[in-house]
Design a protein around this motif. Sequence first.
Motif, PDB file in Angstrom:
ATOM      1  N   VAL A   6       0.857  -1.182   0.000  1.00 35.74           N
ATOM      2  CA  VAL A   6       0.000   0.000   0.000  1.00 35.74           C
ATOM      3  C   VAL A   6       0.898   1.238   0.000  1.00 35.74           C
ATOM      4  CG1 VAL A   6      -1.940   1.154   1.106  1.00 35.74           C
ATOM      5  CG2 VAL A   6      -1.677  -1.331   1.334  1.00 35.74           C
ATOM      6  N   VAL A   7       0.871   1.964  -1.095  1.00 38.67           N
ATOM      7  CA  VAL A   7       1.750   3.118  -1.302  1.00 38.67           C
ATOM      8  C   VAL A   7       0.921   4.375  -1.065  1.00 38.67           C
ATOM      9  CG1 VAL A   7       3.315   4.253  -2.915  1.00 38.67           C
ATOM     10  CG2 VAL A   7       3.019   1.760  -3.011  1.00 38.67           C
ATOM     11  N   ILE A   8       1.122   5.005   0.087  1.00 38.35           N
ATOM     12  CA  ILE A   8       0.216   6.059   0.542  1.00 38.35           C
ATOM     13  C   ILE A   8       0.780   7.450   0.255  1.00 38.35           C
ATOM     14  CG2 ILE A   8      -0.927   7.058   2.562  1.00 38.35           C
ATOM     15  CD1 ILE A   8      -1.057   4.310   3.787  1.00 38.35           C
ATOM     16  N   ASP A   9       0.033   8.221  -0.511  1.00 38.88           N
ATOM     17  CA  ASP A   9       0.235   9.670  -0.667  1.00 38.88           C
ATOM     18  C   ASP A   9       1.657  10.066  -1.074  1.00 38.88           C
ATOM     19  OD1 ASP A   9      -2.351   9.610   0.211  1.00 38.88           O
ATOM     20  OD2 ASP A   9      -1.989  10.670   2.089  1.00 38.88           O
ATOM     21  N   VAL A  10       2.244   9.327  -1.981  1.00 36.19           N
ATOM     22  CA  VAL A  10       3.569   9.712  -2.485  1.00 36.19           C
ATOM     23  C   VAL A  10       3.329  10.708  -3.612  1.00 36.19           C
ATOM     24  CG1 VAL A  10       5.784   8.918  -3.366  1.00 36.19           C
ATOM     25  CG2 VAL A  10       4.482   7.480  -1.784  1.00 36.19           C
ATOM     26  N   GLN A  11       3.058  11.935  -3.192  1.00 36.33           N
ATOM     27  CA  GLN A  11       2.630  13.005  -4.079  1.00 36.33           C
ATOM     28  C   GLN A  11       3.629  14.165  -4.018  1.00 36.33           C
ATOM     29  OE1 GLN A  11      -1.444  12.041  -2.183  1.00 36.33           O
ATOM     30  NE2 GLN A  11      -1.942  13.604  -3.722  1.00 36.33           N
ATOM     31  N   ASN A  12       3.575  15.003  -5.015  1.00 28.46           N
ATOM     32  CA  ASN A  12       4.523  16.118  -5.093  1.00 28.46           C
ATOM     33  C   ASN A  12       4.452  17.042  -3.882  1.00 28.46           C
ATOM     34  OD1 ASN A  12       5.526  15.295  -7.602  1.00 28.46           O
ATOM     35  ND2 ASN A  12       3.971  16.463  -8.720  1.00 28.46           N
ATOM     36  N   GLU A  13       3.294  17.120  -3.239  1.00 26.40           N
ATOM     37  CA  GLU A  13       3.134  17.988  -2.068  1.00 26.40           C
ATOM     38  C   GLU A  13       4.203  17.706  -1.018  1.00 26.40           C
ATOM     39  OE1 GLU A  13       1.724  21.102  -1.495  1.00 26.40           O
ATOM     40  OE2 GLU A  13      -0.168  20.154  -2.116  1.00 26.40           O
ATOM     41  N   TYR A  14       4.602  16.441  -0.897  1.00 29.74           N
ATOM     42  CA  TYR A  14       5.554  16.036   0.138  1.00 29.74           C
ATOM     43  C   TYR A  14       7.007  16.135  -0.308  1.00 29.74           C
ATOM     44  CZ  TYR A  14       1.746  14.235   3.012  1.00 29.74           C
ATOM     45  OH  TYR A  14       0.629  14.127   3.790  1.00 29.74           O
ATOM     46  N   VAL A  15       7.238  16.459  -1.571  1.00 26.35           N
ATOM     47  CA  VAL A  15       8.602  16.487  -2.086  1.00 26.35           C
ATOM     48  C   VAL A  15       9.007  17.892  -2.532  1.00 26.35           C
ATOM     49  CG1 VAL A  15      10.221  15.462  -3.743  1.00 26.35           C
ATOM     50  CG2 VAL A  15       8.331  14.089  -2.807  1.00 26.35           C
ATOM     51  N   THR A  16       8.130  18.539  -3.292  1.00 29.48           N
ATOM     52  CA  THR A  16       8.434  19.885  -3.782  1.00 29.48           C
ATOM     53  C   THR A  16       7.352  20.890  -3.407  1.00 29.48           C
ATOM     54  OG1 THR A  16       7.424  19.308  -5.904  1.00 29.48           O
ATOM     55  CG2 THR A  16       9.812  19.047  -5.723  1.00 29.48           C
TER      56      THR A  16
END
Length: 202
Positions: A6-16
């Motif tokens: 389950v890969v949760i919320d690996v979105q740009n918001e958390y990186v850039t």
Amino acid sequence: MKRALVVIDVQNEYVTGGLQIGYPDPALSLANIGAAMDAATREGIPVVVVQHVAPAGAPLFGRDGHGFALHEVVASRPRDHLVEKTLPSSFAGTDFGDWLERQGIDTLTIVGYMTQTCDESTARAAVHRGYSVEMLSDATGTIPMSNRVGTLSAAEVHHAILVVMQSFFAAVSTTAEWIEAARTKSSLGRPDFAAATDAGQL
């Protein structure tokens, strides 16, 4: 045992974006998330990608914004199911639970962001539904927190939640350990609450 990754919320918001992960280094967690997804595909473990969404125009995760988009590490890899959610738990208001049941899944391996919100909420909800849970310590991550109760560094938040998870809710391991367990189709074991509380008295 039948796992799902389950890969949760690996979105740009958390990186850039506006909620950039502070610990572990996102370069490390992203690399491990990619490695876990590759191993799952190799071993025939279904991959569920979860994506947090807010209404268009919202300052974080707005559907029309760059932060909402899946990070390339996840977007570029195959998945078996996509879940959009609006609350921390991947089960809340989604088809996640129904999909898992149809696939005969009994063990969830959680990676992604953030350790203390969506990862933890999903792990707790899963345990309450009878699933075994695994959480990968170096494929998750969080940000520093400060409010009227106190201040914690990202590392302090991350480690504290993982200790709590291992005490009852999830078997915590590194990505490398999990990849080997997936390859050999072996268990990471189960948390031992009595042992954890006994150790805490020392």
